[in-house]
Design a protein around this motif. Structure first.
Motif, PDB file in Angstrom:
ATOM      1  N   ALA A  26       0.832  -1.205   0.000  1.00 20.31           N
ATOM      2  CA  ALA A  26       0.000   0.000   0.000  1.00 20.31           C
ATOM      3  C   ALA A  26       0.865   1.253   0.000  1.00 20.31           C
ATOM      4  O   ALA A  26       0.606   2.213  -0.744  1.00 20.31           O
ATOM      5  CB  ALA A  26      -0.939  -0.004   1.211  1.00 20.31           C
ATOM      6  N   LEU A  30       1.325   4.317  -2.811  1.00 14.33           N
ATOM      7  CA  LEU A  30       1.120   5.712  -2.426  1.00 14.33           C
ATOM      8  C   LEU A  30       2.347   6.589  -2.646  1.00 14.33           C
ATOM      9  O   LEU A  30       2.227   7.768  -2.966  1.00 14.33           O
ATOM     10  CB  LEU A  30       0.714   5.798  -0.954  1.00 14.33           C
ATOM     11  N   GLN A  90      -3.984  12.145   1.187  1.00  9.94           N
ATOM     12  CA  GLN A  90      -4.085  10.998   0.279  1.00  9.94           C
ATOM     13  C   GLN A  90      -3.792   9.699   1.028  1.00  9.94           C
ATOM     14  O   GLN A  90      -4.516   8.706   0.874  1.00  9.94           O
ATOM     15  CB  GLN A  90      -3.113  11.170  -0.896  1.00  9.94           C
ATOM     16  N   ARG A  93      -6.721   8.807   3.389  1.00  9.18           N
ATOM     17  CA  ARG A  93      -7.886   8.272   2.649  1.00  9.18           C
ATOM     18  C   ARG A  93      -7.645   6.847   2.167  1.00  9.18           C
ATOM     19  O   ARG A  93      -8.552   6.022   2.184  1.00  9.18           O
ATOM     20  CB  ARG A  93      -8.201   9.159   1.448  1.00  9.18           C
ATOM     21  N   HIS A  94      -6.433   6.548   1.735  1.00  8.91           N
ATOM     22  CA  HIS A  94      -6.136   5.238   1.162  1.00  8.91           C
ATOM     23  C   HIS A  94      -5.783   4.192   2.229  1.00  8.91           C
ATOM     24  O   HIS A  94      -6.233   3.047   2.145  1.00  8.91           O
ATOM     25  CB  HIS A  94      -4.982   5.356   0.164  1.00  8.91           C
TER      26      HIS A  94
END
Length: 148
Positions: A26, A30, A90, A93-94
């Protein structure tokens, strides 16, 4: 390079390995930039996931343990250089839904997932005896700071 400190209840070793792998992926999604900087593999190899396990009696919120409150409490501290506010939004949120899935947190308890950001200038971190500010070209530092 990205460092995640995950404060959570104790996990079996195999589960930790899976969580670490998925968090690393993840973070790779990102933080990788095709504009320059480390390759995906370099980023992956420099992403650290550190588990700080706490038993129920080690963590109190409002004077009560998470079990007594009937609520989840999961905190991830994410350190990386030159994270802009845009990048932090960002990431929040992710990464929050990823953490919810990995730790079985339902939508009603997502407020129990906390992210704490530690952004630092590249002159405040060294790798292999060299400051990041000496390793990363000025243009790369500028672009990361502006674009996240």
């Amino acid at each position: 390079m990205p460092y995640l400190r995950v404060t959570c209840p104790p996990l079996p070793a195999g589960r930790k390995a899976e969580v670490a792998r998925q968090l690393t992926e993840a973070v790779n999604l990102l933080f990788f930039s095709p504009r320059g900087g480390p390759t995906r593999e370099e980023l992956r190899e420099h992403t650290t996931v550190h588990f700080a396990e706490v038993c129920d009696e080690d963590l109190y919120i409002g004077g009560r343990t998470p079990r007594e409150r009937g609520r989840v409490d999961l905190t991830v501290e994410l350190s990386d250089w030159n994270m802009s506010t845009r990048k932090q939004r960002q990431v929040a949120r992710h990464l929050t839904p990823v953490l919810a899935r990995l730790f079985g947190v339902g939508p009603e308890d997502v407020d129990g997932i906390n992210l704490r950001f530690h952004s630092y200038p590249p002159r405040d971190f060294a790798v292999g005896g060299r400051l990041l500010s000496d390793r990363v070209p000025w243009v790369g530092q500028f672009l990361k700071g502006r674009g996240g």
